[in-house]
Design a protein around this motif. Structure first.
Motif, PDB file in Angstrom:
ATOM      1  N   ARG A 102      55.896   4.996  63.010  1.00 25.72           N
ATOM      2  CA  ARG A 102      56.266   4.581  61.641  1.00 25.72           C
ATOM      3  C   ARG A 102      55.511   3.336  61.207  1.00 25.72           C
ATOM      4  NH1 ARG A 102      61.373   6.393  63.529  1.00 25.72           N
ATOM      5  NH2 ARG A 102      61.839   4.323  64.351  1.00 25.72           N
ATOM      6  N   LEU A 103      55.035   2.555  62.171  1.00 27.82           N
ATOM      7  CA  LEU A 103      54.214   1.384  61.856  1.00 27.82           C
ATOM      8  C   LEU A 103      52.726   1.690  61.992  1.00 27.82           C
ATOM      9  CD1 LEU A 103      56.007  -1.724  63.444  1.00 27.82           C
ATOM     10  CD2 LEU A 103      55.922  -1.044  61.047  1.00 27.82           C
ATOM     11  N   GLY A 104      52.398   2.929  62.330  1.00 29.55           N
ATOM     12  CA  GLY A 104      51.008   3.292  62.504  1.00 29.55           C
ATOM     13  C   GLY A 104      50.529   3.185  63.937  1.00 29.55           C
ATOM     14  N   LEU A 105      51.459   2.945  64.869  1.00 28.00           N
ATOM     15  CA  LEU A 105      51.082   2.839  66.280  1.00 28.00           C
ATOM     16  C   LEU A 105      51.035   4.229  66.902  1.00 28.00           C
ATOM     17  CD1 LEU A 105      53.213  -0.310  67.129  1.00 28.00           C
ATOM     18  CD2 LEU A 105      50.714  -0.168  67.224  1.00 28.00           C
ATOM     19  N   ALA A 110      43.789   6.633  63.397  1.00 30.90           N
ATOM     20  CA  ALA A 110      42.392   6.246  63.164  1.00 30.90           C
ATOM     21  C   ALA A 110      41.744   7.124  62.108  1.00 30.90           C
ATOM     22  CB  ALA A 110      41.611   6.314  64.474  1.00 30.90           C
ATOM     23  N   ARG A 111      41.881   8.430  62.235  1.00 29.02           N
ATOM     24  CA  ARG A 111      41.281   9.343  61.258  1.00 29.02           C
ATOM     25  C   ARG A 111      41.979   9.202  59.911  1.00 29.02           C
ATOM     26  NH1 ARG A 111      37.366  11.115  58.466  1.00 29.02           N
ATOM     27  NH2 ARG A 111      37.675  13.187  57.556  1.00 29.02           N
ATOM     28  N   PHE A 112      43.288   9.009  59.916  1.00 31.92           N
ATOM     29  CA  PHE A 112      44.042   8.815  58.669  1.00 31.92           C
ATOM     30  C   PHE A 112      43.477   7.623  57.901  1.00 31.92           C
ATOM     31  CE2 PHE A 112      47.391   6.826  56.219  1.00 31.92           C
ATOM     32  CZ  PHE A 112      48.028   7.890  55.583  1.00 31.92           C
ATOM     33  N   MET A 113      43.283   6.508  58.594  1.00 30.69           N
ATOM     34  CA  MET A 113      42.776   5.304  57.952  1.00 30.69           C
ATOM     35  C   MET A 113      41.347   5.495  57.465  1.00 30.69           C
ATOM     36  SD  MET A 113      45.289   3.308  57.866  1.00 30.69           S
ATOM     37  CE  MET A 113      44.339   1.983  57.107  1.00 30.69           C
ATOM     38  N   ARG A 174      43.825  -1.603  61.183  1.00 25.84           N
ATOM     39  CA  ARG A 174      42.464  -2.006  61.551  1.00 25.84           C
ATOM     40  C   ARG A 174      42.184  -1.762  63.038  1.00 25.84           C
ATOM     41  NH1 ARG A 174      42.190  -8.001  61.182  1.00 25.84           N
ATOM     42  NH2 ARG A 174      42.892  -7.865  63.340  1.00 25.84           N
ATOM     43  N   GLU A 175      43.137  -2.137  63.874  1.00 27.23           N
ATOM     44  CA  GLU A 175      42.940  -1.996  65.318  1.00 27.23           C
ATOM     45  C   GLU A 175      42.979  -0.537  65.766  1.00 27.23           C
ATOM     46  OE1 GLU A 175      42.015  -4.572  67.267  1.00 27.23           O
ATOM     47  OE2 GLU A 175      41.950  -5.593  65.335  1.00 27.23           O
ATOM     48  N   GLU A 184      48.632  -1.319  73.669  1.00 25.50           N
ATOM     49  CA  GLU A 184      47.896  -2.586  73.721  1.00 25.50           C
ATOM     50  C   GLU A 184      48.015  -3.333  72.398  1.00 25.50           C
ATOM     51  OE1 GLU A 184      43.272  -4.129  74.443  1.00 25.50           O
ATOM     52  OE2 GLU A 184      43.825  -2.031  74.777  1.00 25.50           O
ATOM     53  N   VAL A 185      47.878  -2.604  71.308  1.00 30.11           N
ATOM     54  CA  VAL A 185      48.004  -3.218  69.980  1.00 30.11           C
ATOM     55  C   VAL A 185      49.426  -3.734  69.771  1.00 30.11           C
ATOM     56  CG1 VAL A 185      47.899  -2.782  67.498  1.00 30.11           C
ATOM     57  CG2 VAL A 185      46.179  -1.785  69.008  1.00 30.11           C
ATOM     58  N   SER A 186      50.422  -2.995  70.249  1.00 25.10           N
ATOM     59  CA  SER A 186      51.811  -3.411  70.058  1.00 25.10           C
ATOM     60  C   SER A 186      52.074  -4.765  70.714  1.00 25.10           C
ATOM     61  CB  SER A 186      52.776  -2.352  70.606  1.00 25.10           C
ATOM     62  OG  SER A 186      52.766  -2.315  72.022  1.00 25.10           O
ATOM     63  N   ARG A 187      51.501  -4.990  71.869  1.00 26.26           N
ATOM     64  CA  ARG A 187      51.703  -6.279  72.545  1.00 26.26           C
ATOM     65  C   ARG A 187      51.095  -7.420  71.734  1.00 26.26           C
ATOM     66  NH1 ARG A 187      50.617  -2.964  77.114  1.00 26.26           N
ATOM     67  NH2 ARG A 187      48.403  -3.567  77.142  1.00 26.26           N
ATOM     68  N   GLU A 188      49.951  -7.173  71.124  1.00 27.56           N
ATOM     69  CA  GLU A 188      49.317  -8.207  70.311  1.00 27.56           C
ATOM     70  C   GLU A 188      50.102  -8.462  69.021  1.00 27.56           C
ATOM     71  OE1 GLU A 188      45.262  -7.072  69.735  1.00 27.56           O
ATOM     72  OE2 GLU A 188      44.779  -7.166  71.882  1.00 27.56           O
ATOM     73  N   ILE A 189      50.689  -7.410  68.477  1.00 24.18           N
ATOM     74  CA  ILE A 189      51.478  -7.567  67.251  1.00 24.18           C
ATOM     75  C   ILE A 189      52.727  -8.401  67.516  1.00 24.18           C
ATOM     76  CG2 ILE A 189      52.869  -6.325  65.534  1.00 24.18           C
ATOM     77  CD1 ILE A 189      49.853  -6.172  65.069  1.00 24.18           C
TER      78      ILE A 189
END
Length: 213
Positions: A102-105, A110-113, A174-175, A184-189
């Protein structure tokens, strides 16, 4: 209330048309696909497509309603003793920790964006959805605090809360487009959310606390 047969059939038809359209958009790009082609592929008339989706952009961004009222819904659902901003921060952390699509995770984002980036009409529609979400949040804050129409504070606080949400979704998009792994992105968020909370003033963090009792 139990969904009736007619309502269920309409919902299923709408979902089918959207799924067919999304598949074509992801394969060929938004601008390259005509509504007539979508109608043919879904085995429905062009009028039927427009009955369910007033604009072509709605076929790709068919879940925008959930985004428009997300922040307002989180604020209205906050427990006693919790402020509006803290409620949104908590919800964002929970969604991030759950690596929620739901947050894009999700890997397919990637293709959607990429499709969105290539289509000015979609970028414009996303901006409009963001404005609708901001207005919905401001309205919720006014209702929750009883602020009069001329009071600028609900709008100012809504802007700060919306900044947090918009920043999170922008960075995730973006990520993910860069091919990063969702976990990995979730941890940075989560770190980013801590940083943004520190930037919010005590007045924003303490606004619209739901009364006890």
């Amino acid at each position: 209330m139990t969904e009736g047969l007619r309502e269920r059939k309409k919902r299923q038809t709408r979902q089918y048309i959207s799924d067919v359209a999304t598949g074509l958009f992801l394969e060929r790009g938004f601008d390259a696909v005509k509504v007539t082609e979508i109608a043919d592929a879904a085995n429905v008339s062009v009028n039927t497509v427009y009955n369910y989706f007033p604009a072509k952009e709605d076929l790709f961004l068919d879940r925008s309603a959930g985004v428009v009222d997300r922040l307002a819904r989180w604020v209205r659902g906050r427990p006693k003793g919790e402020s509006a901003a803290v409620a949104v921060l908590r919800e964002l952390r929970e969604e991030t920790e759950a690596v929620s699509p739901r947050l894009g995770l999700a890997a397919g984002v990637a293709r959607f964006m990429q499709v969105v980036d290539e289509a000015p009409a979609l970028r414009s529609r996303l901006w409009a959805i963001g404005q609708e979400a901001l207005e919905s949040l401001e309205e919720a804050l006014r209702e929750e605090t009883g602020a009069p129409p001329g009071d600028p504070l609900p709008g100012l606080v809504a802007g700060q809360i919306n900044w947090v949400h918009q920043t999170v979704t922008t960075v995730i998009g973006r990520e993910m487009k860069a091919g990063r792994a969702p976990d990995e992105v979730s941890r940075e968020i989560l770190v980013l959310l801590d940083d943004m909370e520190e930037l919010l003033s005590p007045k924003v963090l303490g606004y619209a606390v739901r009364a006890e009792g």
